[in-house]
Design a protein around this motif. Structure first.
Motif, PDB file in Angstrom:
ATOM      1  N   SER A  10       0.926  -1.344   0.130  1.00  0.00           N
ATOM      2  CA  SER A  10       0.016   0.018  -0.162  1.00  0.00           C
ATOM      3  C   SER A  10       0.868   1.170  -0.006  1.00  0.00           C
ATOM      4  N   LEU A  11       2.105   1.327   0.972  1.00  0.00           N
ATOM      5  CA  LEU A  11       2.780   2.371   0.798  1.00  0.00           C
ATOM      6  C   LEU A  11       3.548   2.692  -0.624  1.00  0.00           C
ATOM      7  N   HIS A  12       4.014   1.701  -1.397  1.00  0.00           N
ATOM      8  CA  HIS A  12       4.390   1.721  -2.746  1.00  0.00           C
ATOM      9  C   HIS A  12       3.351   2.489  -3.671  1.00  0.00           C
ATOM     10  N   GLU A  13       1.927   1.749  -3.482  1.00  0.00           N
ATOM     11  CA  GLU A  13       1.233   2.335  -4.291  1.00  0.00           C
ATOM     12  C   GLU A  13       0.840   3.965  -3.991  1.00  0.00           C
ATOM     13  N   HIS A  14       0.820   4.266  -2.641  1.00  0.00           N
ATOM     14  CA  HIS A  14       0.508   5.737  -2.383  1.00  0.00           C
ATOM     15  C   HIS A  14       1.823   6.455  -2.810  1.00  0.00           C
ATOM     16  N   ILE A  15       2.946   6.144  -2.662  1.00  0.00           N
ATOM     17  CA  ILE A  15       4.072   6.951  -3.348  1.00  0.00           C
ATOM     18  C   ILE A  15       3.902   7.003  -4.759  1.00  0.00           C
ATOM     19  N   GLN A  16       3.515   5.882  -5.265  1.00  0.00           N
ATOM     20  CA  GLN A  16       3.438   6.164  -6.885  1.00  0.00           C
ATOM     21  C   GLN A  16       2.149   7.225  -7.066  1.00  0.00           C
ATOM     22  N   LYS A  17       1.174   7.164  -6.397  1.00  0.00           N
ATOM     23  CA  LYS A  17       0.209   8.180  -6.739  1.00  0.00           C
ATOM     24  C   LYS A  17       0.625   9.660  -6.239  1.00  0.00           C
ATOM     25  N   TRP A  18       1.628   9.665  -5.158  1.00  0.00           N
ATOM     26  CA  TRP A  18       1.977  10.855  -5.074  1.00  0.00           C
ATOM     27  C   TRP A  18       2.933  11.677  -6.031  1.00  0.00           C
ATOM     28  N   LYS A  19       3.630  10.665  -6.684  1.00  0.00           N
ATOM     29  CA  LYS A  19       4.566  10.997  -7.905  1.00  0.00           C
ATOM     30  C   LYS A  19       3.622  11.659  -8.975  1.00  0.00           C
ATOM     31  N   LYS A  20       2.537  10.803  -9.308  1.00  0.00           N
ATOM     32  CA  LYS A  20       1.588  11.300 -10.286  1.00  0.00           C
ATOM     33  C   LYS A  20       0.977  12.578 -10.243  1.00  0.00           C
ATOM     34  N   LEU A  21       0.757  12.878  -8.849  1.00  0.00           N
ATOM     35  CA  LEU A  21       0.057  14.125  -8.472  1.00  0.00           C
ATOM     36  C   LEU A  21       1.043  15.148  -8.556  1.00  0.00           C
ATOM     37  N   ASN A  22       2.291  15.043  -7.991  1.00  0.00           N
ATOM     38  CA  ASN A  22       3.359  15.852  -7.879  1.00  0.00           C
ATOM     39  C   ASN A  22       3.673  16.503  -9.553  1.00  0.00           C
ATOM     40  N   ALA A  23       3.564  15.360 -10.404  1.00  0.00           N
ATOM     41  CA  ALA A  23       3.824  15.817 -12.003  1.00  0.00           C
ATOM     42  C   ALA A  23       2.727  16.639 -12.255  1.00  0.00           C
ATOM     43  N   SER A  24       1.503  16.448 -12.030  1.00  0.00           N
ATOM     44  CA  SER A  24       0.508  17.253 -12.275  1.00  0.00           C
ATOM     45  C   SER A  24       0.637  18.470 -11.626  1.00  0.00           C
TER      46      SER A  24
ATOM     47  N   ALA B 265      -5.298  16.518  -2.969  1.00  0.00           N
ATOM     48  CA  ALA B 265      -5.266  15.022  -2.986  1.00  0.00           C
ATOM     49  C   ALA B 265      -3.767  14.475  -2.412  1.00  0.00           C
ATOM     50  N   LEU B 266      -2.878  15.296  -2.576  1.00  0.00           N
ATOM     51  CA  LEU B 266      -1.418  14.886  -1.826  1.00  0.00           C
ATOM     52  C   LEU B 266      -1.666  14.855  -0.456  1.00  0.00           C
ATOM     53  N   ARG B 267      -2.479  15.862   0.201  1.00  0.00           N
ATOM     54  CA  ARG B 267      -2.780  15.707   1.920  1.00  0.00           C
ATOM     55  C   ARG B 267      -3.232  14.486   1.963  1.00  0.00           C
ATOM     56  N   GLU B 268      -4.320  14.116   1.177  1.00  0.00           N
ATOM     57  CA  GLU B 268      -5.112  12.515   1.419  1.00  0.00           C
ATOM     58  C   GLU B 268      -4.041  11.531   1.453  1.00  0.00           C
ATOM     59  N   VAL B 269      -2.862  11.459   0.442  1.00  0.00           N
ATOM     60  CA  VAL B 269      -2.041  10.579   0.153  1.00  0.00           C
ATOM     61  C   VAL B 269      -1.415  10.383   1.404  1.00  0.00           C
ATOM     62  N   HIS B 270      -0.953  11.597   1.934  1.00  0.00           N
ATOM     63  CA  HIS B 270      -0.020  11.803   2.934  1.00  0.00           C
ATOM     64  C   HIS B 270      -0.675  11.114   4.489  1.00  0.00           C
ATOM     65  N   GLN B 271      -2.180  11.463   4.427  1.00  0.00           N
ATOM     66  CA  GLN B 271      -2.715  11.001   5.477  1.00  0.00           C
ATOM     67  C   GLN B 271      -2.867   9.408   5.610  1.00  0.00           C
ATOM     68  N   LYS B 272      -2.984   8.647   4.545  1.00  0.00           N
ATOM     69  CA  LYS B 272      -3.035   7.454   4.256  1.00  0.00           C
ATOM     70  C   LYS B 272      -1.649   6.847   4.640  1.00  0.00           C
ATOM     71  N   MET B 273      -0.555   7.518   4.290  1.00  0.00           N
ATOM     72  CA  MET B 273       0.727   7.153   4.566  1.00  0.00           C
ATOM     73  C   MET B 273       0.755   7.082   6.037  1.00  0.00           C
ATOM     74  N   GLY B 274       0.259   7.922   6.696  1.00  0.00           N
ATOM     75  CA  GLY B 274       0.405   8.135   8.448  1.00  0.00           C
ATOM     76  C   GLY B 274      -0.361   6.747   8.848  1.00  0.00           C
ATOM     77  N   SER B 275      -1.384   6.416   8.454  1.00  0.00           N
ATOM     78  CA  SER B 275      -2.278   5.322   8.800  1.00  0.00           C
ATOM     79  C   SER B 275      -1.558   4.273   8.587  1.00  0.00           C
ATOM     80  N   LEU B 276      -0.816   3.967   7.528  1.00  0.00           N
ATOM     81  CA  LEU B 276      -0.046   2.837   7.421  1.00  0.00           C
ATOM     82  C   LEU B 276       1.039   2.770   8.393  1.00  0.00           C
ATOM     83  N   SER B 277       1.651   3.963   8.420  1.00  0.00           N
ATOM     84  CA  SER B 277       2.823   4.060   9.556  1.00  0.00           C
ATOM     85  C   SER B 277       2.295   3.476  10.928  1.00  0.00           C
TER      86      SER B 277
END
Length: 197
Positions: free
Chosen positions: A14-28, A86-98
């Motif tokens: 899940s963390l890997h998926e979230h980081i990939q989503k972060w990268k796409k959002l960052n590029a956008s 959307a980046l904030r949401e991804v970050h929150q999900k990373m926090g939940s995983l942690s």
């Protein structure tokens, strides 16, 4: 131990998926921020143009162009804020995983004692080591999110071309996300067998 392995492995995936989503959002975000800043600079240029000609139908052209550009600036700024959320949401999900990985580590220690919690879950890493790495990655992305939040807050009032260019560059290059964060993630993916060496 199999249940803990599965939980840790699922969190790593899940963390890997979230980081990939972060990268796409960052590029956008880079694309939208670049468009936004170019529009801001065009607005300043049009507003600063002294001579638009002497024809009567051209005299009100700067006002119409500026109004259109300002409208476009507002739309791009709203688009950038949506990407940031959307980046904030991804970050929150990373926090939940942690927190989930930390809970697994603590449960192993409580139920099995210090000796059992110091045994590797897969090959070399203990649950505590996974927990620390998740926490490190979460902290890295926390700092990066704070930088992006600062940029979002500063762009509307900034007029200096060099400063605006610095904002785009900072958003693009993500100063807190360096090679060490990639190594942290890769090491966990390899350890859990989610990635082959």
């Amino acid at each position: 131990m199999e249940d803990e392995q599965r939980r840790i492995s699922d969190c790593c995936a899940s963390l890997h998926e979230h980081i990939q989503k972060w990268k796409k959002l960052n590029a956008s975000g880079v694309r939208v921020a670049n468009d936004l800043i170019n529009l801001k600079l065009q607005t300043d240029y049009v507003d600063g143009a002294e001579s638009w000609g002497s024809l009567s139908n051209v005299k009100d052209l700067p006002g119409r162009v500026i109004a259109k550009l300002q409208d476009d600036v507002e739309k791009k700024y709203e688009e950038l804020k949506i990407i940031f959320e959307a980046l904030r949401e991804v970050h929150q999900k990373m926090g939940s995983l942690s927190r989930n990985v930390r809970a697994v580590s603590q449960l192993m220690w409580i139920s099995n004692g210090e000796e059992a919690s110091s045994k590797p879950l897969f090959h070399t890493m203990t649950a505590c080591q996974f927990s620390k790495r998740f926490e490190q990655l979460y902290d890295i992305y926390t700092h990066e999110l704070a930088v992006k939040e600062t940029i979002i807050g500063a762009i509307p009032d900034e007029q200096n071309r060099d400063t605006l260019t610095l904002y785009i560059s900072t958003w693009l290059h993500e100063p807190y996300i360096d090679e060490s964060s990639i190594i942290l993630l890769e090491s966990m993916l390899i350890e859990t067998g989610l990635k082959k060496t």
